[in-house]
Design a protein around this motif. Sequence first.
Motif, PDB file in Angstrom:
ATOM      1  N   ASN A  14      48.346  44.904  44.061  1.00 21.61           N
ATOM      2  CA  ASN A  14      47.869  46.159  43.466  1.00 21.61           C
ATOM      3  C   ASN A  14      47.469  45.997  42.003  1.00 21.61           C
ATOM      4  O   ASN A  14      46.437  46.520  41.567  1.00 21.61           O
ATOM      5  CB  ASN A  14      48.941  47.228  43.609  1.00 21.61           C
ATOM      6  N   PHE A  15      48.266  45.267  41.239  1.00 23.91           N
ATOM      7  CA  PHE A  15      47.967  45.039  39.821  1.00 23.91           C
ATOM      8  C   PHE A  15      46.719  44.178  39.682  1.00 23.91           C
ATOM      9  O   PHE A  15      45.848  44.447  38.840  1.00 23.91           O
ATOM     10  CB  PHE A  15      49.171  44.388  39.147  1.00 23.91           C
ATOM     11  N   GLY A  16      46.629  43.154  40.516  1.00 26.01           N
ATOM     12  CA  GLY A  16      45.460  42.282  40.470  1.00 26.01           C
ATOM     13  C   GLY A  16      44.167  43.024  40.776  1.00 26.01           C
ATOM     14  O   GLY A  16      43.156  42.849  40.097  1.00 26.01           O
ATOM     15  N   LYS A  17      44.201  43.858  41.792  1.00 27.02           N
ATOM     16  CA  LYS A  17      43.016  44.647  42.135  1.00 27.02           C
ATOM     17  C   LYS A  17      42.629  45.579  41.000  1.00 27.02           C
ATOM     18  O   LYS A  17      41.444  45.734  40.679  1.00 27.02           O
ATOM     19  CB  LYS A  17      43.282  45.448  43.415  1.00 27.02           C
ATOM     20  N   ALA A  18      43.628  46.206  40.378  1.00 27.67           N
ATOM     21  CA  ALA A  18      43.341  47.128  39.270  1.00 27.67           C
ATOM     22  C   ALA A  18      42.732  46.386  38.088  1.00 27.67           C
ATOM     23  O   ALA A  18      41.761  46.863  37.474  1.00 27.67           O
ATOM     24  CB  ALA A  18      44.626  47.847  38.846  1.00 27.67           C
ATOM     25  N   LEU A  19      43.279  45.218  37.745  1.00 25.10           N
ATOM     26  CA  LEU A  19      42.737  44.438  36.628  1.00 25.10           C
ATOM     27  C   LEU A  19      41.331  43.938  36.935  1.00 25.10           C
ATOM     28  O   LEU A  19      40.455  43.926  36.061  1.00 25.10           O
ATOM     29  CB  LEU A  19      43.662  43.256  36.329  1.00 25.10           C
ATOM     30  N   HIS A  20      41.102  43.527  38.172  1.00 26.01           N
ATOM     31  CA  HIS A  20      39.774  43.064  38.588  1.00 26.01           C
ATOM     32  C   HIS A  20      38.757  44.193  38.488  1.00 26.01           C
ATOM     33  O   HIS A  20      37.650  44.010  37.954  1.00 26.01           O
ATOM     34  CB  HIS A  20      39.859  42.528  40.015  1.00 26.01           C
ATOM     35  N   GLU A  21      39.124  45.372  38.966  1.00 29.72           N
ATOM     36  CA  GLU A  21      38.235  46.534  38.927  1.00 29.72           C
ATOM     37  C   GLU A  21      37.977  46.995  37.498  1.00 29.72           C
ATOM     38  O   GLU A  21      36.939  47.609  37.214  1.00 29.72           O
ATOM     39  CB  GLU A  21      38.823  47.671  39.755  1.00 29.72           C
ATOM     40  N   ALA A  22      38.913  46.684  36.590  1.00 30.36           N
ATOM     41  CA  ALA A  22      38.741  47.067  35.186  1.00 30.36           C
ATOM     42  C   ALA A  22      37.862  46.082  34.422  1.00 30.36           C
ATOM     43  O   ALA A  22      37.618  46.258  33.227  1.00 30.36           O
ATOM     44  CB  ALA A  22      40.110  47.167  34.509  1.00 30.36           C
ATOM     45  N   GLY A  23      37.386  45.031  35.109  1.00 34.01           N
ATOM     46  CA  GLY A  23      36.442  44.110  34.497  1.00 34.01           C
ATOM     47  C   GLY A  23      37.037  42.796  34.028  1.00 34.01           C
ATOM     48  O   GLY A  23      36.338  41.977  33.427  1.00 34.01           O
ATOM     49  N   THR A  33      52.376  29.949  49.751  1.00 35.19           N
ATOM     50  CA  THR A  33      51.690  29.801  51.037  1.00 35.19           C
ATOM     51  C   THR A  33      50.195  30.069  50.867  1.00 35.19           C
ATOM     52  O   THR A  33      49.794  30.973  50.128  1.00 35.19           O
ATOM     53  CB  THR A  33      52.256  30.778  52.092  1.00 35.19           C
ATOM     54  N   TYR A  34      49.398  29.282  51.576  1.00 37.15           N
ATOM     55  CA  TYR A  34      47.945  29.437  51.490  1.00 37.15           C
ATOM     56  C   TYR A  34      47.506  30.796  52.033  1.00 37.15           C
ATOM     57  O   TYR A  34      46.571  31.404  51.505  1.00 37.15           O
ATOM     58  CB  TYR A  34      47.250  28.320  52.267  1.00 37.15           C
ATOM     59  N   GLU A  35      48.181  31.266  53.060  1.00 35.37           N
ATOM     60  CA  GLU A  35      47.818  32.554  53.658  1.00 35.37           C
ATOM     61  C   GLU A  35      47.888  33.681  52.632  1.00 35.37           C
ATOM     62  O   GLU A  35      46.957  34.480  52.506  1.00 35.37           O
ATOM     63  CB  GLU A  35      48.739  32.864  54.836  1.00 35.37           C
ATOM     64  N   SER A  36      48.984  33.729  51.885  1.00 38.17           N
ATOM     65  CA  SER A  36      49.149  34.784  50.880  1.00 38.17           C
ATOM     66  C   SER A  36      48.172  34.609  49.725  1.00 38.17           C
ATOM     67  O   SER A  36      47.543  35.569  49.266  1.00 38.17           O
ATOM     68  CB  SER A  36      50.584  34.782  50.345  1.00 38.17           C
ATOM     69  N   ALA A  37      48.048  33.384  49.238  1.00 34.12           N
ATOM     70  CA  ALA A  37      47.147  33.121  48.113  1.00 34.12           C
ATOM     71  C   ALA A  37      45.708  33.452  48.467  1.00 34.12           C
ATOM     72  O   ALA A  37      44.994  34.096  47.682  1.00 34.12           O
ATOM     73  CB  ALA A  37      47.266  31.658  47.683  1.00 34.12           C
ATOM     74  N   SER A  38      45.266  33.043  49.642  1.00 35.34           N
ATOM     75  CA  SER A  38      43.871  33.254  50.026  1.00 35.34           C
ATOM     76  C   SER A  38      43.572  34.727  50.311  1.00 35.34           C
ATOM     77  O   SER A  38      42.468  35.213  50.031  1.00 35.34           O
ATOM     78  CB  SER A  38      43.516  32.402  51.246  1.00 35.34           C
ATOM     79  N   ALA A  39      44.561  35.452  50.850  1.00 32.74           N
ATOM     80  CA  ALA A  39      44.346  36.877  51.143  1.00 32.74           C
ATOM     81  C   ALA A  39      44.078  37.658  49.854  1.00 32.74           C
ATOM     82  O   ALA A  39      43.152  38.477  49.796  1.00 32.74           O
ATOM     83  CB  ALA A  39      45.554  37.454  51.866  1.00 32.74           C
ATOM     84  N   LEU A  40      44.864  37.399  48.817  1.00 35.57           N
ATOM     85  CA  LEU A  40      44.643  38.105  47.555  1.00 35.57           C
ATOM     86  C   LEU A  40      43.435  37.555  46.815  1.00 35.57           C
ATOM     87  O   LEU A  40      42.653  38.310  46.221  1.00 35.57           O
ATOM     88  CB  LEU A  40      45.892  38.017  46.668  1.00 35.57           C
ATOM     89  N   ALA A  41      43.242  36.240  46.856  1.00 33.13           N
ATOM     90  CA  ALA A  41      42.091  35.632  46.184  1.00 33.13           C
ATOM     91  C   ALA A  41      40.775  36.189  46.717  1.00 33.13           C
ATOM     92  O   ALA A  41      39.819  36.393  45.965  1.00 33.13           O
ATOM     93  CB  ALA A  41      42.134  34.120  46.346  1.00 33.13           C
ATOM     94  N   MET A  42      40.726  36.458  48.012  1.00 34.28           N
ATOM     95  CA  MET A  42      39.519  37.031  48.609  1.00 34.28           C
ATOM     96  C   MET A  42      39.230  38.414  48.026  1.00 34.28           C
ATOM     97  O   MET A  42      38.081  38.759  47.741  1.00 34.28           O
ATOM     98  CB  MET A  42      39.681  37.114  50.125  1.00 34.28           C
TER      99      MET A  42
END
Length: 258
Positions: A14-23, A33-42
């Motif tokens: 949630n924090f990552g998405k908010a920071l990304h959307e804020a520019g 785990t790659y599954e967790s990292a890749s899901a958020l990285a996407m």
Amino acid sequence: MRIVFVGAGNLATNFGKALHEAGNDILQVYSRTYESASALAMLLDCSPVTNIDKINNDADVYVISVSDNAMADVVPQLCNGREDKIFIHTAGSVPINVFEGMALHYGVIYPMQTFSKNKEVKFKEIPCFIEGNDNIALETALSLAGSVSDRVYRMNSEERKYLHLAAVFACNFVNHCYGISFEILRRHNISFDVMMPLIDETARKVHTCSPVEAQTGPAVRYDQNIIRLQSELLKDNPVFKKIYEYMSVSINQTAQKR
């Protein structure tokens, strides 16, 4: 800012998405785990990484959002060779000095909210509590928190641990009580949906009056007959029975102090 996220759980998502959307520019997401990292990285349009030694050295800020238990292992590895960078953790009960001796600039951004990966939140309404060991870290925490929230407050580690404790009671324990209610109803083929108006009204009331003033039920007046009967109904689950009895005593004792 150029940011690396260390952690890919509920808060990080949630924090990552908010920071990304804020520019802000999210460079990488690290997770064991790659599954967790890749899901958020996407979601953040960045690269996943599962080896802490492969984390980018060019970020401005490293945001650590891992479990409290993992913090002691992650921080030394992450700070090593990056001592002049800025490090921010997001934990409620971990003091700022977890970075002491391992980094020059470090701080805290604690967004006080319950997070789930698949549940959208209005981050602008979430109170964020910040701390920094120097002006560089503090200004960075203020800038990042301010880019996603309209409610940013300075708070030191000593105060924050009590804030987190209060949040556990107001959120985690309350939600567990929902779970107990759900289980009681499930065993007797009653839908939990019937509780929704009661849950919603209870939450609405504390917007306009104190929790003590809003308290109702048999424990307030210590109706021993009802309390004894309901306690007996829980005899098959000793833990639920103890919770009921301790909560009833606590509610009554609080009511008596009014």
